[in-house]
Design a protein around this motif. Structure first.
Motif, PDB file in Angstrom:
ATOM      1  N   GLN A 150      -0.611  39.131  31.587  1.00 25.94           N
ATOM      2  CA  GLN A 150      -0.602  38.089  30.571  1.00 25.94           C
ATOM      3  C   GLN A 150      -1.927  37.343  30.500  1.00 25.94           C
ATOM      4  N   ASN A 151      -2.607  37.196  31.643  1.00 24.40           N
ATOM      5  CA  ASN A 151      -3.805  36.369  31.652  1.00 24.40           C
ATOM      6  C   ASN A 151      -4.719  36.769  32.803  1.00 24.40           C
ATOM      7  N   LEU A 152      -6.018  36.716  32.532  1.00 21.03           N
ATOM      8  CA  LEU A 152      -7.032  36.880  33.573  1.00 21.03           C
ATOM      9  C   LEU A 152      -7.834  35.593  33.656  1.00 21.03           C
ATOM     10  N   ILE A 153      -8.041  35.126  34.861  1.00 23.59           N
ATOM     11  CA  ILE A 153      -8.798  33.901  35.096  1.00 23.59           C
ATOM     12  C   ILE A 153     -10.070  34.285  35.833  1.00 23.59           C
ATOM     13  N   ASP A 154     -11.206  33.984  35.217  1.00 26.18           N
ATOM     14  CA  ASP A 154     -12.502  34.387  35.754  1.00 26.18           C
ATOM     15  C   ASP A 154     -13.055  33.302  36.662  1.00 26.18           C
ATOM     16  N   GLY A 155     -13.094  33.603  37.941  1.00 28.32           N
ATOM     17  CA  GLY A 155     -13.666  32.682  38.917  1.00 28.32           C
ATOM     18  C   GLY A 155     -14.945  33.221  39.524  1.00 28.32           C
ATOM     19  N   GLY A 156     -15.636  34.093  38.788  1.00 32.09           N
ATOM     20  CA  GLY A 156     -16.881  34.651  39.307  1.00 32.09           C
ATOM     21  C   GLY A 156     -16.612  35.786  40.277  1.00 32.09           C
ATOM     22  N   ASP A 157     -16.729  35.506  41.585  1.00 27.25           N
ATOM     23  CA  ASP A 157     -16.460  36.561  42.570  1.00 27.25           C
ATOM     24  C   ASP A 157     -14.977  36.637  42.934  1.00 27.25           C
ATOM     25  N   GLN A 158     -14.166  35.780  42.338  1.00 29.35           N
ATOM     26  CA  GLN A 158     -12.711  35.849  42.471  1.00 29.35           C
ATOM     27  C   GLN A 158     -12.093  35.826  41.079  1.00 29.35           C
ATOM     28  N   ILE A 159     -11.200  36.785  40.853  1.00 29.04           N
ATOM     29  CA  ILE A 159     -10.510  36.912  39.575  1.00 29.04           C
ATOM     30  C   ILE A 159      -9.016  36.814  39.866  1.00 29.04           C
ATOM     31  N   VAL A 160      -8.298  36.104  39.013  1.00 27.31           N
ATOM     32  CA  VAL A 160      -6.844  36.013  39.174  1.00 27.31           C
ATOM     33  C   VAL A 160      -6.194  36.672  37.958  1.00 27.31           C
ATOM     34  N   GLY A 161      -5.287  37.597  38.237  1.00 30.87           N
ATOM     35  CA  GLY A 161      -4.482  38.228  37.204  1.00 30.87           C
ATOM     36  C   GLY A 161      -3.071  37.689  37.283  1.00 30.87           C
ATOM     37  N   VAL A 162      -2.536  37.226  36.165  1.00 35.73           N
ATOM     38  CA  VAL A 162      -1.184  36.667  36.122  1.00 35.73           C
ATOM     39  C   VAL A 162      -0.362  37.518  35.174  1.00 35.73           C
ATOM     40  N   GLY A 163       0.836  37.866  35.621  1.00 36.58           N
ATOM     41  CA  GLY A 163       1.689  38.687  34.765  1.00 36.58           C
ATOM     42  C   GLY A 163       3.077  38.852  35.325  1.00 36.58           C
ATOM     43  N   THR A 164       3.688  39.992  34.983  1.00 40.02           N
ATOM     44  CA  THR A 164       5.075  40.250  35.354  1.00 40.02           C
ATOM     45  C   THR A 164       5.231  41.697  35.799  1.00 40.02           C
ATOM     46  N   TYR A 165       5.933  41.884  36.911  1.00 35.15           N
ATOM     47  CA  TYR A 165       6.342  43.225  37.337  1.00 35.15           C
ATOM     48  C   TYR A 165       7.639  43.583  36.626  1.00 35.15           C
ATOM     49  N   HIS A 166       7.783  44.861  36.291  1.00 34.84           N
ATOM     50  CA  HIS A 166       9.004  45.392  35.692  1.00 34.84           C
ATOM     51  C   HIS A 166       9.322  46.714  36.372  1.00 34.84           C
ATOM     52  N   GLY A 167      10.587  47.042  36.470  1.00 35.29           N
ATOM     53  CA  GLY A 167      10.979  48.352  36.962  1.00 35.29           C
ATOM     54  C   GLY A 167      12.457  48.406  37.264  1.00 35.29           C
ATOM     55  N   THR A 168      12.940  49.626  37.474  1.00 32.47           N
ATOM     56  CA  THR A 168      14.324  49.864  37.860  1.00 32.47           C
ATOM     57  C   THR A 168      14.311  50.584  39.202  1.00 32.47           C
ATOM     58  N   HIS A 169      15.030  50.037  40.166  1.00 42.20           N
ATOM     59  CA  HIS A 169      15.040  50.647  41.487  1.00 42.20           C
ATOM     60  C   HIS A 169      15.831  51.950  41.442  1.00 42.20           C
ATOM     61  N   ARG A 170      15.241  53.017  41.943  1.00 35.66           N
ATOM     62  CA  ARG A 170      15.877  54.344  41.870  1.00 35.66           C
ATOM     63  C   ARG A 170      17.220  54.397  42.599  1.00 35.66           C
ATOM     64  N   ALA A 171      17.303  53.821  43.772  1.00 36.38           N
ATOM     65  CA  ALA A 171      18.521  53.936  44.581  1.00 36.38           C
ATOM     66  C   ALA A 171      19.671  53.088  44.054  1.00 36.38           C
ATOM     67  N   THR A 172      19.359  51.918  43.489  1.00 39.39           N
ATOM     68  CA  THR A 172      20.430  51.014  43.057  1.00 39.39           C
ATOM     69  C   THR A 172      20.671  51.041  41.550  1.00 39.39           C
ATOM     70  N   GLY A 173      19.669  51.461  40.792  1.00 41.34           N
ATOM     71  CA  GLY A 173      19.774  51.421  39.337  1.00 41.34           C
ATOM     72  C   GLY A 173      19.619  50.025  38.762  1.00 41.34           C
ATOM     73  N   LYS A 174      19.277  49.064  39.606  1.00 45.97           N
ATOM     74  CA  LYS A 174      19.121  47.676  39.147  1.00 45.97           C
ATOM     75  C   LYS A 174      17.710  47.437  38.628  1.00 45.97           C
ATOM     76  N   GLU A 175      17.650  46.700  37.525  1.00 46.69           N
ATOM     77  CA  GLU A 175      16.358  46.338  36.943  1.00 46.69           C
ATOM     78  C   GLU A 175      15.786  45.111  37.638  1.00 46.69           C
ATOM     79  N   MET A 176      14.463  45.028  37.609  1.00 45.14           N
ATOM     80  CA  MET A 176      13.752  43.912  38.217  1.00 45.14           C
ATOM     81  C   MET A 176      12.678  43.440  37.252  1.00 45.14           C
ATOM     82  N   GLN A 177      12.525  42.140  37.202  1.00 42.36           N
ATOM     83  CA  GLN A 177      11.427  41.510  36.472  1.00 42.36           C
ATOM     84  C   GLN A 177      11.022  40.300  37.306  1.00 42.36           C
ATOM     85  N   ALA A 178       9.774  40.260  37.749  1.00 40.61           N
ATOM     86  CA  ALA A 178       9.315  39.174  38.610  1.00 40.61           C
ATOM     87  C   ALA A 178       7.895  38.766  38.235  1.00 40.61           C
ATOM     88  N   ARG A 179       7.671  37.468  38.131  1.00 39.24           N
ATOM     89  CA  ARG A 179       6.327  36.949  37.874  1.00 39.24           C
ATOM     90  C   ARG A 179       5.450  37.211  39.085  1.00 39.24           C
TER      91      ARG A 179
END
Length: 129
Positions: free
Chosen positions: A71-100
């Motif tokens: 969603q966003n990149l923050i430029d700190g020169g020699d440090q960069i921060v990426g902000v977003g969301t993980y998505h996926g479905t766990h193979r063993a459980t079939g449960k979906e995940m969404q986490a910041r």
């Protein structure tokens, strides 16, 4: 001239395409890659091969459609921060995940020398159980 922000942006673009070689193109041979305690790939991995084997290969093995949505990149020169969301479905459980998530990248001389992940590991754990 390629900036640190360009390097991290290129990593995310390669990740979205599933291109591991391009993802690791600007990673230092001595990179220290830290996945948060409580995350499936928790630990600090040293070197690109360790990162690929202990992080990316595990995520592909255990999750269907696993991805990071930037969603966003923050430029700190020699440090960069990426902000977003993980998505996926766990193979063993079939449960979906969404986490910041926030990624903190440290760069030196045009190479990624460190990475640290911060995410809601409870949401990931709930999808795995």
């Amino acid at each position: 001239m390629t900036t640190n922000l360009d390097i991290v942006r290129a990593h995310y673009a390669a990740s979205a395409q599933g291109n591991i070689d391009e993802m690791m193109a600007q990673v230092s041979p001595q990179v220290r890659w830290t996945e948060m305690a409580g995350f499936p790939c928790a630990g600090t991995w040293v070197g690109p091969r360790a990162v690929v084997d202990n992080v990316f290969a595990v995520l592909v093995r255990d999750w269907i459609g696993y991805r990071f949505e930037l969603q966003n990149l923050i430029d700190g020169g020699d440090q960069i921060v990426g902000v977003g969301t993980y998505h996926g479905t766990h193979r063993a459980t079939g449960k979906e995940m969404q986490a910041r998530v926030a990624h903190v990248w440290k760069l030196q001389d045009g190479k990624i020398v460190a990475f640290e992940q911060f995410t809601d590991t409870l949401l990931v754990h709930q999808a795995r159980s």
